[in-house]
Design an enzyme around this catalytic site. Sequence first.
Site, mmCIF file in Angstrom:
data_model
loop_
_atom_site.group_PDB
_atom_site.id
_atom_site.type_symbol
_atom_site.label_atom_id
_atom_site.label_comp_id
_atom_site.label_asym_id
_atom_site.label_seq_id
_atom_site.Cartn_x
_atom_site.Cartn_y
_atom_site.Cartn_z
ATOM 1 N N GLU A 43 5.251 7.825 8.056
ATOM 2 C CA GLU A 43 4.068 8.161 8.970
ATOM 3 C C GLU A 43 4.692 8.746 10.389
ATOM 4 O O GLU A 43 5.384 7.920 10.968
ATOM 5 C CB GLU A 43 3.174 7.045 9.366
ATOM 6 C CG GLU A 43 2.047 6.460 8.008
ATOM 7 C CD GLU A 43 1.122 5.521 8.416
ATOM 8 O OE1 GLU A 43 0.657 5.586 9.654
ATOM 9 O OE2 GLU A 43 0.876 4.842 7.383
ATOM 10 N N GLU A 80 2.720 -1.288 6.969
ATOM 11 C CA GLU A 80 2.344 -1.908 8.356
ATOM 12 C C GLU A 80 2.175 -3.319 8.042
ATOM 13 O O GLU A 80 1.075 -3.925 8.658
ATOM 14 C CB GLU A 80 1.396 -1.274 9.043
ATOM 15 C CG GLU A 80 1.810 0.121 9.458
ATOM 16 C CD GLU A 80 1.230 0.857 10.591
ATOM 17 O OE1 GLU A 80 0.430 0.484 11.003
ATOM 18 O OE2 GLU A 80 1.623 2.008 10.928
#
Length: 511
Positions: free
Chosen positions: A308, A177
């Site tokens: 994810e 991220e």
Amino acid sequence: MTAAPIHAVINLDLPGPTISRHVYGHFAEHLGRCVYGGFWVGEDSDLPNIGGIRADVVEALRAIRIPNLRWPGGCFADEYHWTDGIGPRDQRPRMVNTHWGNVEENNHFGTHEFMALCELLGADPYVNGNVGSGTVREMSDWVEYLTRDGDSPMVALRQANGREQPWRVPFWGIGNEAWGCGGNMRAEAYADLARRYATFVRDHGDNRVYRIAAGASDDNYAWTETLMKAISCLGCSRQPKGPFQALSMHYYTHNGEGIGRGTATGFTTDEYYRTMMHARRIHELVRGHAAVMDCYDPHRHVGLVVDEWGSWWDVEEGTNRAFLFQQNTLRDALVATVHFDVFHTFAGRVVMSNIAQTVNVLQAVLLTDERTGALVRTPTYHVYAMNTGHHDARSLAVHLRDDVPSVQVANATLSVLSTSASTRDDNALVSLTNLHAEQAQSVVLDLRGREVTGHEARILTAATLNAHNTVENPDAVSPAPHDGIRPHDRGLLVDLPAHAYVTVHLQLGPS
Ligand code: AHR
């Protein structure tokens, strides 16, 4: 009440791309009770353990043939310094886990413990390196420490810590991220860093690393495009050749109110439908990212890794808000079946997925009781168990010939049937999910191209949408044989009760 049957045509003799078993991958972060209390209890624990690793967790995950495990984060990966987690445990430095509750991290679970866990599980390690606060040298040294043979400073250090032979590490994440907790970077800045860091993630000896750049969240297609541009050239005939071989994407399911809103077990039918709308959006997102990738990589050399995904609810009452511990109901299991149908459908591009997270965090497949240590398999766990037949099988298109019933959810329409299928050798597996909260459905499987010599169906459902498993009632939601299946002129007629997941295993005659 059962609606008119829907005809689903499956050409058993026209298999598509292979559904990698890695689509059934997992994720373990140093977050709440995932690693500590979930996987790791330490050698002195009263709970049965193998060198500190919970034996029951290993057994449960081996049973669903866990193919890979991503570690150590998540956001934690970008503040983790691997050298803190090697050497004698009592001498390892402590740190503060600033992302997840500012709790102390004693580094007792580090590189050797993770690799031992993967060996016990029979799973491939997917190590997520630190780009946000780590150096290129640090990442490069970690790869060398793990995978190099012969004589080198990192090999000597590994051997001094008790591991003679190198390990195999096939998957490596280049940060996490990067647009957020991994460094708040712009796509262009990260793309350059990803190229640089990935360059120094070397293939030592015969270990071949598949490098995964930190990709987009949700519908941030611009991020995906920037990463694709960084390794390819639009209009060139040559295949993308870059220092990384795949991009990730993250997508969390909620009830339309935002992540962490609404409890895992107390929800209305309307919230259930909004959740399913949100879960089904994975189709639009995977299709969107895949379309961008197709422009730069039409022959699909670059993988999409959904590393994810899962549902994200309020934490359970009385638990630490930063630990993301939530119950898991039949609703969550149906969130999972919808995701897997999409991953199977896009098997040509989606090479891996990792549910967030394996134990005690978010949409966990296993929960451990904090007081007694007892282990509970969640409804989501049972989806993994029912789907092992899809591992490394070739995807089959499912053509729905009739209009699928739908439910109006606010201004949108939720189609209530989700399907996918695959075949391997003389077997096929069909997945059927009826998302309707109250109405049963039946499906005619119109099976063409190969003789079907046997069939067997299983079902995962419960009386209520919020049914879940607990220490006291561990099998409230668990798979059972399904007798709602019978021969039909075109193949098989399958009954799907309301809010149910059914798998049909087919035995096929010679092709
Ligand atoms: O899975 C929990 C967190 O969600 C991860 O650490 C992060 O990558 C994501 O935002």
